[in-house]
Write a protein that holds these residues in place. Structure first.
Motif, PDB file in Angstrom:
ATOM      1  N   MET A 158       9.786  -0.258  -4.400  1.00 16.52           N
ATOM      2  CA  MET A 158      11.054  -0.657  -5.017  1.00 16.52           C
ATOM      3  C   MET A 158      12.210   0.185  -4.463  1.00 16.52           C
ATOM      4  O   MET A 158      13.304  -0.336  -4.252  1.00 16.52           O
ATOM      5  CB  MET A 158      10.977  -0.537  -6.542  1.00 16.52           C
ATOM      6  N   ASN A 184       0.801  -1.228   0.000  1.00 16.92           N
ATOM      7  CA  ASN A 184       0.000   0.000   0.000  1.00 16.92           C
ATOM      8  C   ASN A 184       0.831   1.274   0.000  1.00 16.92           C
ATOM      9  O   ASN A 184       0.443   2.278   0.586  1.00 16.92           O
ATOM     10  CB  ASN A 184      -0.976  -0.003   1.184  1.00 16.92           C
ATOM     11  N   LEU A 185       1.985   1.199  -0.647  1.00 19.67           N
ATOM     12  CA  LEU A 185       2.739   2.427  -0.919  1.00 19.67           C
ATOM     13  C   LEU A 185       2.652   2.689  -2.414  1.00 19.67           C
ATOM     14  O   LEU A 185       2.656   1.750  -3.200  1.00 19.67           O
ATOM     15  CB  LEU A 185       4.204   2.252  -0.513  1.00 19.67           C
ATOM     16  N   PRO A 186       2.577   3.971  -2.805  1.00 17.84           N
ATOM     17  CA  PRO A 186       2.479   4.251  -4.243  1.00 17.84           C
ATOM     18  C   PRO A 186       3.793   3.918  -4.961  1.00 17.84           C
ATOM     19  O   PRO A 186       4.869   4.089  -4.389  1.00 17.84           O
ATOM     20  CB  PRO A 186       2.188   5.754  -4.306  1.00 17.84           C
ATOM     21  N   ALA A 187       3.687   3.452  -6.215  1.00 18.18           N
ATOM     22  CA  ALA A 187       4.867   3.140  -7.014  1.00 18.18           C
ATOM     23  C   ALA A 187       5.690   4.415  -7.187  1.00 18.18           C
ATOM     24  O   ALA A 187       5.125   5.487  -7.320  1.00 18.18           O
ATOM     25  CB  ALA A 187       4.426   2.612  -8.368  1.00 18.18           C
ATOM     26  N   PRO A 188       7.007   4.358  -7.227  1.00 16.61           N
ATOM     27  CA  PRO A 188       7.833   3.171  -6.994  1.00 16.61           C
ATOM     28  C   PRO A 188       8.447   3.130  -5.592  1.00 16.61           C
ATOM     29  O   PRO A 188       9.543   2.630  -5.422  1.00 16.61           O
ATOM     30  CB  PRO A 188       8.935   3.362  -8.029  1.00 16.61           C
ATOM     31  N   GLU A 189       7.740   3.658  -4.567  1.00 19.89           N
ATOM     32  CA  GLU A 189       8.309   3.651  -3.212  1.00 19.89           C
ATOM     33  C   GLU A 189       8.674   2.261  -2.722  1.00 19.89           C
ATOM     34  O   GLU A 189       9.731   2.094  -2.102  1.00 19.89           O
ATOM     35  CB  GLU A 189       7.348   4.324  -2.228  1.00 19.89           C
ATOM     36  N   TYR A 208       7.226  -7.398 -11.056  1.00 21.54           N
ATOM     37  CA  TYR A 208       8.012  -7.862 -12.215  1.00 21.54           C
ATOM     38  C   TYR A 208       9.274  -7.036 -12.484  1.00 21.54           C
ATOM     39  O   TYR A 208      10.325  -7.600 -12.760  1.00 21.54           O
ATOM     40  CB  TYR A 208       7.143  -7.895 -13.470  1.00 21.54           C
ATOM     41  N   HIS A 215       1.918  -5.589  -2.492  1.00 22.75           N
ATOM     42  CA  HIS A 215       0.510  -5.852  -2.825  1.00 22.75           C
ATOM     43  C   HIS A 215       0.310  -6.348  -4.249  1.00 22.75           C
ATOM     44  O   HIS A 215      -0.774  -6.766  -4.607  1.00 22.75           O
ATOM     45  CB  HIS A 215      -0.347  -4.608  -2.567  1.00 22.75           C
ATOM     46  N   ARG A 216       1.352  -6.250  -5.113  1.00 26.34           N
ATOM     47  CA  ARG A 216       1.206  -6.812  -6.466  1.00 26.34           C
ATOM     48  C   ARG A 216       2.536  -7.409  -6.877  1.00 26.34           C
ATOM     49  O   ARG A 216       3.575  -7.073  -6.324  1.00 26.34           O
ATOM     50  CB  ARG A 216       0.742  -5.759  -7.454  1.00 26.34           C
ATOM     51  N   PHE A 231       2.029 -10.499  -2.234  1.00 25.93           N
ATOM     52  CA  PHE A 231       3.121 -11.458  -2.413  1.00 25.93           C
ATOM     53  C   PHE A 231       4.183 -11.240  -1.353  1.00 25.93           C
ATOM     54  O   PHE A 231       4.381 -10.120  -0.878  1.00 25.93           O
ATOM     55  CB  PHE A 231       3.744 -11.290  -3.799  1.00 25.93           C
TER      56      PHE A 231
END
Lengths: 74, 432
Positions: A18, A11-16, A43, A39-40, A66
């Protein structure tokens, strides 16, 4: 046996997520493991891991997300 | 349904999308300068050659340019199949689109048939190449059908129809072909704005709105049915307008299309209200403005269908054009550029190894303060452009100035982002 650290990217916005996992990987010892909750399925991260000598294992988690277990490959 | 994200191995080199992204703001800049040069005649009537020149600087030079640059980036992943000859396709499209746009604008302004014909040929070549490449990738692709994959297919179909009608119109203008010009223009505009731009934005929004703005997912009823219904409506509308001429049916279809557009805009605004983090960044602000403008345009359009004096006012199509192009398309694209460009810079540096890149966070590429400054300039430009339609004497020149300023600021921000990449790369390559 090294330690296992957990990075929670749920539940953090991309790309936090990563950003956080890459920062943690930078300090990962040869025996350490990193557990990454997300949460997703991440890849783009897999590509970076493969290109930079990390092994990983992805498992679906109960909350629909995951858990990715990462270590340095020998 | 989980979508594969950006994959480094399948992604094209950074230069492929960045050539499109860096050229695009200069066409916006040109549109602002053209407004300053032409004066209020530039927005006097939707049929004026000056207005057509201005519109195509924006739709082809900025909107198509950025959207195609972004699609070339994600297509291999979304379609599940690589693009054949990606470098050749990108170069053909880049040359055809940019050369064709400049010739088309010159052709409108100078009323030059040879320029219009050459523009039609170049645009057919450049945009045809990307439509063909995307088509082949998607037919061969093994990607599971999701609303995004399906939406992308429809968007390219929309682009193909728009380009075919546009080429036909340019040739008709140049050679004086006997065409029902107004009806073909109406089809060209509706396929371009809704069959291509809105379809691509919606297909992308199903992924990026939840991902970047931390909102719930779009309701499945919407993401599954919106674009198929839109395409059915657009097809029926075009056939009805060109071949049957039934005013009642046309009115009903226009109403249906207005409601679909309204539904998408309102649903997105509602999702943004439900986001899990209250933080507002520049992209969110651009998207809220864009969806607000889309909802307003749809409401105005539906109002025009119900209230006869509104429909007959020649300023209505100009207001709709400003709202849909300037308010909606430019805002969402501008907002997305502030995610895509820093992300690609950050990602291409990170991919060389964790801990090696000097950038810890995507925010190190471009600060949100710079992006927000440009947002307020852009928002003021949109308001003043609406004012320029209603009260040209007061608002036209301020609108033209702010459009120019906003475009220059966007160009500056994007060039600064690529500068971060250029400065960081030598150290990484040397240390690798």
């Amino acid at each position: 046996m090294g330690e296992t650290r957990t990075v929670d990217g749920r539940n953090l916005p991309a790309p936090e997520p990563m950003e956080r996992v890459l920062e943690a990987l930078d300090g990962l010892g040869p025996e350490d493991r990193l557990r990454f909750l997300i949460h997703r399925e991440p890849y783009p991260l897999y590509d970076i891991l493969r290109r930079n000598g990390f092994a990983y294992q992805a498992e679906p988690a109960d909350d629909g997300g995951f858990a990715i277990l990462i270590r340095r490959s020998r | 349904m989980i979508q594969p994200g950006l994959s480094f191995e399948q992604a094209p080199p950074l230069a492929v999308p960045f050539r499109f992204f860096l050229l695009a703001p200069f066409f916006l800049l040109a549109s602002g300068l053209l407004m300053l040069a032409l004066g209020p005649a530039a927005l006097a009537s939707r049929w004026a050659p000056e207005t057509l020149a201005l519109t195509h600087l924006v739709t082809l030079g900025f909107v198509a340019q950025t959207m195609i640059g972004a699609v070339l980036q994600v297509l291999p992943v979304v379609a599940g199949s690589p693009v054949i000859h990606p470098g050749g396709v990108a170069l053909t499209t880049l040359l055809g689109l940019n050369g064709g746009t400049l010739l088309l604008v010159f052709g409108f302004l100078a009323a030059s048939p040879p320029a219009l014909q050459a523009a039609a040929a170049l645009l057919a070549l450049g945009l045809g190449a990307v439509v063909l490449a995307a088509g082949v990738a998607m037919v061969r692709g093994k990607a599971a059908a999701s609303p995004t994959v399906y939406g992308l297919r429809l968007a390219f179909l929309g682009l193909a129809v728009t380009v075919a009608l546009g080429v036909l119109l340019a040739l008709a203008l140049a050679q004086g072909l006997a065409l029902p010009l107004q009806k073909v223009v109406s089809a060209h505009v509706s396929w371009g704005l809704f069959g291509w731009v809105l379809a691509l934005v919606a297909a992308v929004a199903y992924q990026v709105v939840p991902m970047f703005q931390m909102t719930p997912q779009y309701p499945q009823s919407l993401s599954r049915w919106l674009l198929p219904a839109l395409f059915l409506g657009l097809s029926l509308r075009t056939v009805t307008e060109l071949f049957s001429g039934s005013e009642t049916l046309l009115h009903l279809l226009d109403g249906l299309l207005g409601l679909l557009v309204l539904g998408f805009g309102a649903a997105t605004l509602r999702l943004q209200q439900q986001r899990r983090r209250r933080l507002r960044d520049a992209t969110l602000m651009f998207w809220q403005l864009g969806m607000g403008a889309l909802v307003l345009a749809a409401a105005l359009w539906l109002g025009g269908l119900l209230v006869a004096p509104l429909a007959e006012d020649p300023r209505l199509p100009l207001l709709l054009g400003v709202l849909v192009l300037g308010g909606f398309a430019l805002s969402v694209i501008n907002g997305m550029l502030y995610k895509i460009v820093p992300f690609l810079v950050w990602f291409h540096l990170q991919a060389r190894g964790p801990g090696k890149s000097p950038l810890k966070s995507m925010k190190d590429v471009l600060t949100d303060r710079m992006a927000q400054g440009q947002f307020y300039t852009h928002a003021a430009a949109v308001l003043l452009l609406l004012g320029a339609v209603l009260a040209p004497a007061w608002c036209f020149y301020p609108a033209a100035l702010l459009t120019t300023l906003s475009a220059a600021w966007l160009a500056r921000n994007l060039i600064a982002a690529i500068g971060v990449y250029r400065r960081a790369l030598p150290a990484l390559v040397a240390g690798a």
